[in-house]
Design a protein around this motif. Structure first.
Motif, PDB file in Angstrom:
ATOM      1  N   SER A 248     -10.058  -4.953  13.792  1.00  0.00           N
ATOM      2  CA  SER A 248      -9.860  -3.787  12.931  1.00  0.00           C
ATOM      3  C   SER A 248     -11.138  -3.436  12.175  1.00  0.00           C
ATOM      4  CB  SER A 248      -8.728  -4.056  11.935  1.00  0.00           C
ATOM      5  OG  SER A 248      -7.526  -4.359  12.601  1.00  0.00           O
ATOM      6  N   GLU A 249     -11.971  -4.448  11.942  1.00  0.00           N
ATOM      7  CA  GLU A 249     -13.214  -4.225  11.200  1.00  0.00           C
ATOM      8  C   GLU A 249     -14.264  -3.489  12.012  1.00  0.00           C
ATOM      9  OE1 GLU A 249     -13.300  -8.422  12.949  1.00  0.00           O
ATOM     10  OE2 GLU A 249     -11.853  -7.041  12.064  1.00  0.00           O
ATOM     11  N   ASN A 250     -14.009  -3.277  13.304  1.00  0.00           N
ATOM     12  CA  ASN A 250     -14.996  -2.592  14.147  1.00  0.00           C
ATOM     13  C   ASN A 250     -15.223  -1.140  13.738  1.00  0.00           C
ATOM     14  OD1 ASN A 250     -15.538  -4.807  15.815  1.00  0.00           O
ATOM     15  ND2 ASN A 250     -13.805  -4.346  17.155  1.00  0.00           N
ATOM     16  N   SER A 251     -14.275  -0.562  13.016  1.00  0.00           N
ATOM     17  CA  SER A 251     -14.461   0.823  12.564  1.00  0.00           C
ATOM     18  C   SER A 251     -15.671   0.937  11.645  1.00  0.00           C
ATOM     19  CB  SER A 251     -13.207   1.323  11.834  1.00  0.00           C
ATOM     20  OG  SER A 251     -12.896   0.485  10.724  1.00  0.00           O
ATOM     21  N   GLY A 252     -16.022  -0.167  10.968  1.00  0.00           N
ATOM     22  CA  GLY A 252     -17.221  -0.151  10.123  1.00  0.00           C
ATOM     23  C   GLY A 252     -18.489  -0.031  10.947  1.00  0.00           C
ATOM     24  N   LEU A 253     -18.499  -0.635  12.158  1.00  0.00           N
ATOM     25  CA  LEU A 253     -19.667  -0.533  13.031  1.00  0.00           C
ATOM     26  C   LEU A 253     -19.831   0.883  13.565  1.00  0.00           C
ATOM     27  CD1 LEU A 253     -19.133  -3.769  15.198  1.00  0.00           C
ATOM     28  CD2 LEU A 253     -20.361  -3.569  13.035  1.00  0.00           C
ATOM     29  N   VAL A 254     -18.708   1.513  13.902  1.00  0.00           N
ATOM     30  CA  VAL A 254     -18.743   2.853  14.497  1.00  0.00           C
ATOM     31  C   VAL A 254     -19.269   3.875  13.510  1.00  0.00           C
ATOM     32  CG1 VAL A 254     -17.337   4.616  15.654  1.00  0.00           C
ATOM     33  CG2 VAL A 254     -16.824   2.204  15.997  1.00  0.00           C
ATOM     34  N   ALA A 255     -19.165   3.590  12.198  1.00  0.00           N
ATOM     35  CA  ALA A 255     -19.611   4.542  11.178  1.00  0.00           C
ATOM     36  C   ALA A 255     -21.083   4.896  11.328  1.00  0.00           C
ATOM     37  CB  ALA A 255     -19.348   3.968   9.784  1.00  0.00           C
ATOM     38  N   ALA A 256     -21.896   3.961  11.845  1.00  0.00           N
ATOM     39  CA  ALA A 256     -23.333   4.205  12.003  1.00  0.00           C
ATOM     40  C   ALA A 256     -23.628   5.281  13.037  1.00  0.00           C
ATOM     41  CB  ALA A 256     -24.053   2.911  12.374  1.00  0.00           C
ATOM     42  N   GLU A 257     -22.645   5.589  13.894  1.00  0.00           N
ATOM     43  CA  GLU A 257     -22.849   6.599  14.923  1.00  0.00           C
ATOM     44  C   GLU A 257     -21.894   7.781  14.757  1.00  0.00           C
ATOM     45  OE1 GLU A 257     -23.948   4.814  18.945  1.00  0.00           O
ATOM     46  OE2 GLU A 257     -23.156   3.073  17.902  1.00  0.00           O
ATOM     47  N   THR A 258     -21.404   7.941  13.536  1.00  0.00           N
ATOM     48  CA  THR A 258     -20.508   9.041  13.217  1.00  0.00           C
ATOM     49  C   THR A 258     -21.287  10.151  12.529  1.00  0.00           C
ATOM     50  OG1 THR A 258     -18.688   7.478  12.928  1.00  0.00           O
ATOM     51  CG2 THR A 258     -18.390   9.669  11.999  1.00  0.00           C
ATOM     52  N   ALA A 259     -21.022  11.376  12.922  1.00  0.00           N
ATOM     53  CA  ALA A 259     -21.787  12.511  12.411  1.00  0.00           C
ATOM     54  C   ALA A 259     -21.645  12.666  10.904  1.00  0.00           C
ATOM     55  CB  ALA A 259     -21.338  13.797  13.120  1.00  0.00           C
ATOM     56  N   ASN A 260     -20.446  12.519  10.388  1.00  0.00           N
ATOM     57  CA  ASN A 260     -20.202  12.693   8.955  1.00  0.00           C
ATOM     58  C   ASN A 260     -19.327  11.559   8.442  1.00  0.00           C
ATOM     59  OD1 ASN A 260     -19.694  13.504   6.344  1.00  0.00           O
ATOM     60  ND2 ASN A 260     -19.092  15.597   6.880  1.00  0.00           N
ATOM     61  N   PRO A 261     -19.923  10.425   8.084  1.00  0.00           N
ATOM     62  CA  PRO A 261     -19.126   9.278   7.637  1.00  0.00           C
ATOM     63  C   PRO A 261     -18.238   9.585   6.442  1.00  0.00           C
ATOM     64  CG  PRO A 261     -21.381   8.607   8.093  1.00  0.00           C
ATOM     65  CD  PRO A 261     -21.363  10.113   8.152  1.00  0.00           C
ATOM     66  N   ARG A 262     -18.716  10.414   5.509  1.00  0.00           N
ATOM     67  CA  ARG A 262     -17.922  10.702   4.311  1.00  0.00           C
ATOM     68  C   ARG A 262     -16.618  11.403   4.656  1.00  0.00           C
ATOM     69  NH1 ARG A 262     -20.111  14.365  -0.640  1.00  0.00           N
ATOM     70  NH2 ARG A 262     -20.273  15.858   1.070  1.00  0.00           N
ATOM     71  N   LYS A 263     -16.616  12.168   5.723  1.00  0.00           N
ATOM     72  CA  LYS A 263     -15.406  12.862   6.160  1.00  0.00           C
ATOM     73  C   LYS A 263     -14.570  11.986   7.092  1.00  0.00           C
ATOM     74  CE  LYS A 263     -13.907  16.865   8.902  1.00  0.00           C
ATOM     75  NZ  LYS A 263     -14.379  18.031   9.718  1.00  0.00           N
ATOM     76  N   SER A 264     -15.239  11.295   8.006  1.00  0.00           N
ATOM     77  CA  SER A 264     -14.530  10.570   9.062  1.00  0.00           C
ATOM     78  C   SER A 264     -13.911   9.267   8.574  1.00  0.00           C
ATOM     79  CB  SER A 264     -15.489  10.261  10.217  1.00  0.00           C
ATOM     80  OG  SER A 264     -16.071  11.446  10.720  1.00  0.00           O
ATOM     81  N   ILE A 265     -14.649   8.502   7.784  1.00  0.00           N
ATOM     82  CA  ILE A 265     -14.195   7.160   7.415  1.00  0.00           C
ATOM     83  C   ILE A 265     -12.944   7.185   6.539  1.00  0.00           C
ATOM     84  CG2 ILE A 265     -14.849   5.069   6.166  1.00  0.00           C
ATOM     85  CD1 ILE A 265     -17.726   5.605   7.169  1.00  0.00           C
ATOM     86  N   PRO A 266     -12.872   8.030   5.502  1.00  0.00           N
ATOM     87  CA  PRO A 266     -11.625   8.065   4.726  1.00  0.00           C
ATOM     88  C   PRO A 266     -10.402   8.395   5.574  1.00  0.00           C
ATOM     89  CG  PRO A 266     -13.374   9.151   3.507  1.00  0.00           C
ATOM     90  CD  PRO A 266     -13.910   8.874   4.881  1.00  0.00           C
ATOM     91  N   ARG A 267     -10.557   9.294   6.540  1.00  0.00           N
ATOM     92  CA  ARG A 267      -9.416   9.623   7.401  1.00  0.00           C
ATOM     93  C   ARG A 267      -9.018   8.441   8.271  1.00  0.00           C
ATOM     94  NH1 ARG A 267     -10.169  15.879   9.560  1.00  0.00           N
ATOM     95  NH2 ARG A 267     -10.382  16.834   7.494  1.00  0.00           N
ATOM     96  N   ALA A 268     -10.032   7.710   8.759  1.00  0.00           N
ATOM     97  CA  ALA A 268      -9.732   6.531   9.574  1.00  0.00           C
ATOM     98  C   ALA A 268      -9.030   5.463   8.740  1.00  0.00           C
ATOM     99  CB  ALA A 268     -11.018   5.973  10.173  1.00  0.00           C
ATOM    100  N   VAL A 269      -9.524   5.244   7.527  1.00  0.00           N
ATOM    101  CA  VAL A 269      -8.906   4.260   6.637  1.00  0.00           C
ATOM    102  C   VAL A 269      -7.488   4.681   6.280  1.00  0.00           C
ATOM    103  CG1 VAL A 269      -9.020   3.208   4.340  1.00  0.00           C
ATOM    104  CG2 VAL A 269     -11.102   3.454   5.701  1.00  0.00           C
ATOM    105  N   SER A 270      -7.310   5.982   6.069  1.00  0.00           N
ATOM    106  CA  SER A 270      -5.993   6.483   5.668  1.00  0.00           C
ATOM    107  C   SER A 270      -4.962   6.371   6.779  1.00  0.00           C
ATOM    108  CB  SER A 270      -6.112   7.952   5.239  1.00  0.00           C
ATOM    109  OG  SER A 270      -7.008   8.097   4.162  1.00  0.00           O
ATOM    110  N   SER A 271      -5.430   6.218   8.013  1.00  0.00           N
ATOM    111  CA  SER A 271      -4.486   6.108   9.128  1.00  0.00           C
ATOM    112  C   SER A 271      -4.061   4.667   9.385  1.00  0.00           C
ATOM    113  CB  SER A 271      -5.116   6.689  10.405  1.00  0.00           C
ATOM    114  OG  SER A 271      -6.166   5.852  10.879  1.00  0.00           O
ATOM    115  N   ILE A 272      -4.622   3.723   8.632  1.00  0.00           N
ATOM    116  CA  ILE A 272      -4.366   2.310   8.913  1.00  0.00           C
ATOM    117  C   ILE A 272      -2.904   1.960   8.734  1.00  0.00           C
ATOM    118  CG2 ILE A 272      -4.884   1.557   6.557  1.00  0.00           C
ATOM    119  CD1 ILE A 272      -5.808  -0.360   9.724  1.00  0.00           C
ATOM    120  N   TRP A 273      -2.225   2.628   7.795  1.00  0.00           N
ATOM    121  CA  TRP A 273      -0.821   2.297   7.560  1.00  0.00           C
ATOM    122  C   TRP A 273       0.043   2.652   8.772  1.00  0.00           C
ATOM    123  CZ3 TRP A 273       3.217   5.742   7.727  1.00  0.00           C
ATOM    124  CH2 TRP A 273       2.897   7.099   7.702  1.00  0.00           C
ATOM    125  N   ILE A 274      -0.387   3.661   9.550  1.00  0.00           N
ATOM    126  CA  ILE A 274       0.364   4.038  10.752  1.00  0.00           C
ATOM    127  C   ILE A 274       0.310   2.902  11.760  1.00  0.00           C
ATOM    128  CG2 ILE A 274       0.520   5.695  12.650  1.00  0.00           C
ATOM    129  CD1 ILE A 274      -0.783   7.768  10.863  1.00  0.00           C
TER     130      ILE A 274
END
Length: 544
Positions: A248-274
């Protein structure tokens, strides 16, 4: 303290890499940048919010859940496995929030390895980075062997080495393409797993209610044997539950290759409960109301035949669903092997930025592929897989696999500790939480809970290593369970002799702007009112 002063201040050990520091120094010395900047590496920011969200949602769903739940059900009982997933889920919820806040601020190639080097201790980062890299290599080998196991559900005509070679080529091809190819394949795999869990939930509710050939079951197994081996049985379930959620922690690695981490990461974290609720909690609940903990197939079968999901469908007289379940398991195996190759190569890049691996590993080609990390990761990972061809080699491989058993807890603990240290340094240097690009609403309870539970479970593992469930104490069992802790301690102490210095990095000397991602200010938007505004606030409360 402004950005310019922070960059110019002296620091002991920063842990993000000299090249990142140099790039950022030029970016904060003037007003040349109008958009987001900082934390730049040789990687390309080609992944979108959709990629990161789906990778966070389903990339870690694999053999741990589909197959490992069977042993957990037998050892812990229906209540044991369900409570185990609840407890492990609370931990990864907290870890994910720590990752979210830190990855928005520091989207670096090896993420938590570099965060540990920056905020905790370089020796801890060295131990974490190299142990995790080896864990990724072992995971590739495990998944290649698992793919062969899944195929054996249908046929055993092809030699083991043949299937290992075929799936190894597939995993390599996924990683040597552009990072967007990797992202799209992970999106497809996660979508399939996400859709399939609804099939599992609906079909197993119908089966338990009487739709299967054996009549209604309901919560009979909960009433008869909620805990099969008492409290010790429940404790024995926890390592399997943690293993099922590892990755599950691999999403932190992918952040380095994400165009907009501030937008993408909160949404990814928010989906964890699903993922936690659908896959682990409800998924575990479904097998507890359909499969008896005393089912002989949980003990007497091998491979996917021992999967409680396959057993449930087979006993219900639904062979078609059993076959489809195996297809999903195979997809999960290839997906997990693929992202392990991705994680291993990015971890070596981060270690190189920390001056803990050859500098050449910082490089990537024009498409952002870190060949100097990919090649050794796949050479070792693929090579170890072939140990399974012979019986003597398989015994060696089993010992190698044991090395990785507690690396996940070590990694999660370091993520939570790094988050706490980051916040302490942030406050010590005169900053407020409102300055963060995204802040976790469960801080400080979240990281403290995650860290304490990781420590407790490492102690629990020691107890189970000395006094195993259903077995007599032995040196062989102890080392097979606890050797990973010994490896971590050896790496940590060896690095301490090399780096020397204090045991902690001084909070006041941490350069908070080194390796940091800076975001342009968003244009202020008018708040929606009425029904639309209330709906938006309600959705935000659920997902954020």
């Amino acid at each position: 303290m402004d950005a310019h002063d922070t960059v110019g201040s002296s620091a002991a050990y920063q842990g993000s890499g000299d090249d990142i520091h140099e790039k950022h120094a030029s970016s904060t010395s003037g007003d040349n940048y109008q958009g987001d900047h900082g934390a730049e590496t040789a990687l390309r920011r080609s992944l979108s919010t959709r990629h990161l969200t789906m990778i966070a949602l389903g990339s870690s769903i694999g053999m741990g859940l589909w197959l490992g739940s069977g042993l957990s059900l037998a050892n812990g009982g229906p209540a044991g496995i369900f409570l185990g997933y609840c407890l492990a889920g609370s931990m990864i919820w907290c870890v994910s929030h720590s990752i979210g806040e830190m990855a928005c601020m520091y989207p670096l190639p090896s993420a938590f390895v570099q965060w540990t080097g920056k905020f905790v201790d370089p020796s801890a980062a060295f131990a974490l980075g190299w142990s995790y890299w080896f864990s990724y290599c072992i995971t590739i080998s495990n998944e290649l062997q698992a793919a062969n196991t899944v195929i054996n559900f249908w046929t055993s005509a092809v030699p083991v080495a043949g299937w290992i070679s075929i799936w190894f080529v597939v995993i390599v091809l996924i990683n040597v393409g552009a990072v967007t190819v990797f992202g799209e394949i992970e999106v497809i795999a996660s979508t399939i797993k996400f859709c399939w869990i609804f099939v599992v939930i609906i079909s197993m509710i119908v089966m338990s209610a009487g739709g299967a050939g054996y009549g209604p079951v309901g919560f009979r197994y909960w009433d008869e044997m909620a805990f099969t081996h008492g409290f010790k049985g429940f404790l024995s379930v926890m390592p399997t539950c943690i293993f099922a959620m590892s990755g599950s922690e691999n999403s932190g690695l992918v952040a380095a290759e994400t165009a907009n981490p501030r937008k993408s990461i909160p949404r990814a974290v928010s989906s964890i409960w699903i993922r936690l609720s659908l896959f682990y909690l409800i998924g575990a609940l479904m097998i507890t109301i359909n499969v008896s903990p005393a089912n002989k197939d949980l003990f007497g079968q091998s491979g996917t035949n021992a999967s409680p999901f396959v057993i449930a469908y087979r006993d219900a007289g639904l062979p078609a669903l059993a076959h489809l379940m195996n297809v999903v398991i195979l997809i999960s195996v290839i997906s997990t092997g693929s992202i392990s190759g991705y994680g291993g190569s990015r971890t070596t890049m981060g270690l190189a930025h920390l001056n803990m691996a050859p500098k050449v590993m910082q490089r990537a080609d024009r498409s952002g592929r870190p060949w100097w990390g990919l090649v050794p990761t796949f050479v070792l990972g693929g090579g170890l897989a072939y140990l399974n061809v012979s019986e003597s080699g398989a015994n060696v491989f089993t010992w190698f696999s044991s090395l990785t058993s507690l690396f996940t807890l070590f990694g999660w603990g370091m993520i939570c500790l790094s988050h706490l240290r980051f916040r302490y340094a942030w406050a010590a240097q005169g900053h407020t939480p409102d300055e963060l690009p995204w802040k976790s609403w469960i801080y400080p309870v979240g990281p403290w809970w995650g860290l304490i539970m990781c420590i407790i479970l490492i102690i629990v593992q020691f107890y189970l290593a000395v006094w195993p469930l259903g077995e007599s104490p032995s040196a062989t069992n102890f080392f097979s369970v606890y050797v990973s802790v010994i490896v971590i301690i050896v790496l940590w102490l060896g690095a301490r002799l090399w780096f020397c210095g204090s045991w902690w990095i001084d909070l006041d000397t941490i350069n908070l702007d080194e390796g940091r991602r800076f975001y342009r200010n968003d244009v202020e938007k008018v708040e929606a009112s009425g029904v639309k505004g209330m709906t938006k606030k309600a959705v935000g409360a659920i997902f954020n």
